[in-house]
Design an enzyme around this catalytic site. Structure first.
Site, PDB file in Angstrom:
ATOM      1  CB  SER A 141     -22.005 -10.427 -10.740  1.00 15.15           C
ATOM      2  OG  SER A 141     -23.233 -10.513 -10.947  1.00 15.15           O
ATOM      3  CE1 TYR A 154     -23.521 -12.777  -5.803  1.00 13.08           C
ATOM      4  CE2 TYR A 154     -24.514 -11.251  -7.830  1.00 13.08           C
ATOM      5  CZ  TYR A 154     -23.693 -12.462  -7.371  1.00 13.08           C
ATOM      6  OH  TYR A 154     -22.933 -13.320  -8.238  1.00 13.08           O
TER       7      TYR A 154
HETATM    8  P1  NDP Z   1     -22.830 -22.292  -7.972  1.00 18.82           P
HETATM    9  O1  NDP Z   1     -23.690 -22.097  -6.864  1.00 18.82           O
HETATM   10  O2  NDP Z   1     -23.273 -23.042  -9.038  1.00 18.82           O
HETATM   11  O3  NDP Z   1     -21.223 -22.782  -7.192  1.00 18.82           O
HETATM   12  C1  NDP Z   1     -20.630 -22.152  -6.247  1.00 18.82           C
HETATM   13  C2  NDP Z   1     -19.444 -22.855  -6.042  1.00 18.82           C
HETATM   14  O4  NDP Z   1     -18.978 -22.317  -4.935  1.00 18.82           O
HETATM   15  C3  NDP Z   1     -19.517 -24.223  -5.343  1.00 18.82           C
HETATM   16  O5  NDP Z   1     -18.786 -25.182  -5.970  1.00 18.82           O
HETATM   17  C4  NDP Z   1     -19.699 -24.252  -4.011  1.00 18.82           C
HETATM   18  O6  NDP Z   1     -19.045 -25.383  -3.293  1.00 18.82           O
HETATM   19  C5  NDP Z   1     -18.630 -23.144  -3.808  1.00 18.82           C
HETATM   20  N1  NDP Z   1     -18.566 -22.349  -2.495  1.00 18.82           N
HETATM   21  C6  NDP Z   1     -19.618 -21.754  -2.208  1.00 18.82           C
HETATM   22  N2  NDP Z   1     -19.388 -21.289  -0.634  1.00 18.82           N
HETATM   23  C7  NDP Z   1     -17.946 -21.509  -0.573  1.00 18.82           C
HETATM   24  C8  NDP Z   1     -17.006 -21.493   0.372  1.00 18.82           C
HETATM   25  N3  NDP Z   1     -17.348 -20.855   1.623  1.00 18.82           N
HETATM   26  N4  NDP Z   1     -15.813 -21.976   0.509  1.00 18.82           N
HETATM   27  C9  NDP Z   1     -15.355 -22.523  -0.637  1.00 18.82           C
HETATM   28  N5  NDP Z   1     -16.174 -22.767  -1.798  1.00 18.82           N
HETATM   29  C10 NDP Z   1     -17.558 -22.443  -1.764  1.00 18.82           C
HETATM   30  O7  NDP Z   1     -22.411 -20.876  -8.231  1.00 18.82           O
HETATM   31  P2  NDP Z   1     -21.819 -20.318  -9.818  1.00 18.82           P
HETATM   32  O8  NDP Z   1     -20.962 -21.548 -10.319  1.00 18.82           O
HETATM   33  O9  NDP Z   1     -23.128 -19.841 -10.457  1.00 18.82           O
HETATM   34  O10 NDP Z   1     -21.122 -19.105  -9.550  1.00 18.82           O
HETATM   35  C11 NDP Z   1     -19.626 -19.011  -9.568  1.00 18.82           C
HETATM   36  C12 NDP Z   1     -19.104 -17.722  -9.176  1.00 18.82           C
HETATM   37  O11 NDP Z   1     -19.586 -16.785 -10.306  1.00 18.82           O
HETATM   38  C13 NDP Z   1     -19.569 -16.842  -8.022  1.00 18.82           C
HETATM   39  O12 NDP Z   1     -18.679 -15.914  -7.440  1.00 18.82           O
HETATM   40  C14 NDP Z   1     -20.901 -16.108  -8.424  1.00 18.82           C
HETATM   41  O13 NDP Z   1     -21.143 -14.989  -7.606  1.00 18.82           O
HETATM   42  C15 NDP Z   1     -20.528 -15.686  -9.718  1.00 18.82           C
HETATM   43  N6  NDP Z   1     -21.350 -15.314 -10.739  1.00 18.82           N
HETATM   44  C16 NDP Z   1     -22.340 -16.249 -11.164  1.00 18.82           C
HETATM   45  C17 NDP Z   1     -23.380 -15.793 -11.895  1.00 18.82           C
HETATM   46  C18 NDP Z   1     -24.404 -16.733 -12.285  1.00 18.82           C
HETATM   47  O14 NDP Z   1     -25.471 -16.495 -13.398  1.00 18.82           O
HETATM   48  N7  NDP Z   1     -24.402 -18.197 -12.234  1.00 18.82           N
HETATM   49  C19 NDP Z   1     -23.298 -14.555 -12.826  1.00 18.82           C
HETATM   50  C20 NDP Z   1     -22.422 -13.574 -12.211  1.00 18.82           C
HETATM   51  C21 NDP Z   1     -21.513 -13.953 -11.301  1.00 18.82           C
HETATM   52  P3  NDP Z   1     -19.790 -26.639  -2.392  1.00 18.82           P
HETATM   53  O15 NDP Z   1     -20.336 -27.479  -3.414  1.00 18.82           O
HETATM   54  O16 NDP Z   1     -18.964 -27.299  -1.675  1.00 18.82           O
HETATM   55  O17 NDP Z   1     -20.758 -25.773  -1.746  1.00 18.82           O
END
Ligand code: NDP
Length: 246
Positions: A141, A154
């Site tokens: 991130s 985080y």
């Molecule tokens: P969301 O919260 O929108 O989506 C998260 C996804 O991860 C969901 O599909 C969720 O599945 C899945 N997930 C969560 N926990 C688990 C687990 N234990 N095992 C398998 N799947 C899991 O997050 P984003 O799309 O925003 O983020 C995606 C990545 O990008 C993350 O790593 C985040 O840290 C990173 N990121 C995001 C930013 C942002 O501004 N959005 C900025 C920088 C980095 P389910 O629906 O089943 O819970």
């Protein structure tokens, strides 16, 4: 031209947010996609259906990335279905923002379990089960560059993901596998917007050179490139996807 024809790609956390968009863009580029999710079965099925409706190929497989046995089963089930995995996209992640003094043991453990142990679990499986010549894209991130108050745990988890990326790239390079981490800036998903007043979202969106919030598609397009053979010479890198924010 479809740059990812014949590639099988596992995307963790692909039921919603950035992961869902990444899965769809990879499929449009010709890849067969495994849509992993933790609890969101309906959302994962929606992602798969969208891919199939657009003429692509995908299956949904449930596994909590923080659990080693579930991740081992995920790899085995994906390989049983498609015969191999060429590319791993380690997108699954959670974010808990609090002042360090207010962060509970549970907050700390949960965040490290999903973001760090989850990445570790998938990399350990990939070390022997990813196909030769494959690619790995981890998710860090831009907060590791911004270092803002309330992001300490985080940022600590994502710092660990960056270090895993750098070392693992050197361990699997001999098999032709390249490993990189992408660092999205604020991106329009539930993880970013949930609980934030609109003016905070607007402020954070104004801190990049383009004066707008990142969209999942901004990130997905770069992941498509990194998953392809043209990106093979990029490895052990941390790549900011943030419109010049940091
Ligand atoms: P969301 O919260 O929108 O989506 C998260 C996804 O991860 C969901 O599909 C969720 O599945 C899945 N997930 C969560 N926990 C688990 C687990 N234990 N095992 C398998 N799947 C899991 O997050 P984003 O799309 O925003 O983020 C995606 C990545 O990008 C993350 O790593 C985040 O840290 C990173 N990121 C995001 C930013 C942002 O501004 N959005 C900025 C920088 C980095 P389910 O629906 O089943 O819970």
């Amino acid at each position: 031209m479809k740059t990812l024809n014949e590639k099988v790609i596992l995307v963790t956390g692909a039921s919603r947010g950035i992961g869902a968009e990444v899965a769809q863009q990879l499929a449009l580029a010709g890849a067969k996609v495994i849509v992993n999710y933790a609890g969101g079965t309906a959302a994962a099925e929606e992602t798969v259906n969208a891919i199939i409706a657009a003429g692509g190929e995908a299956i949904a497989l449930q596994a909590d990335v923080s659990k080693a046995d579930e991740v081992a089963n995920l790899f085995d089930a994906a390989i049983a279905h498609y015969g191999k995995i060429d590319v791993l996209v380690n997108n699954a992640g959670i974010m808990i923002t609090k002042l360090l003094k207010d962060t509970t043991d549970e907050d700390f453990t949960r965040q490290f379990d999903v973001n760090v142990r989850g990445t570790f679990n998938t990399l350990r499986e990939a070390a022997t089960k990813l196909a030769d010549g494959g690619s790995i894209i981890n998710f860090s991130s831009t907060t590791t560059r911004l270092l803002m108050p309330t992001y300490s745990t985080y940022v600590a988890t994502k710092g660990a993901v960056e270090q895993l990326t750098r070392v693992f790239a050197k361990e699997v390079g001999a098999r032709g596998i390249n490993v990189n981490a992408v660092l999205p800036g604020p991106t329009n998903t539930e993880l970013f917007t949930k609980g934030k007043p609109q003016q905070v979202i607007d402020h954070l969106a104004s801190l990049n050179a383009f004066n707008r919030l990142g969209q999942p598609s901004d990130v997905a397009k770069v992941v498509v490139f990194l998953a392809g053979d043209d990106a093979k010479w990029i490895s052990a890198q941390t790549i900011g996807l943030n419109g010049a924010m940091a």
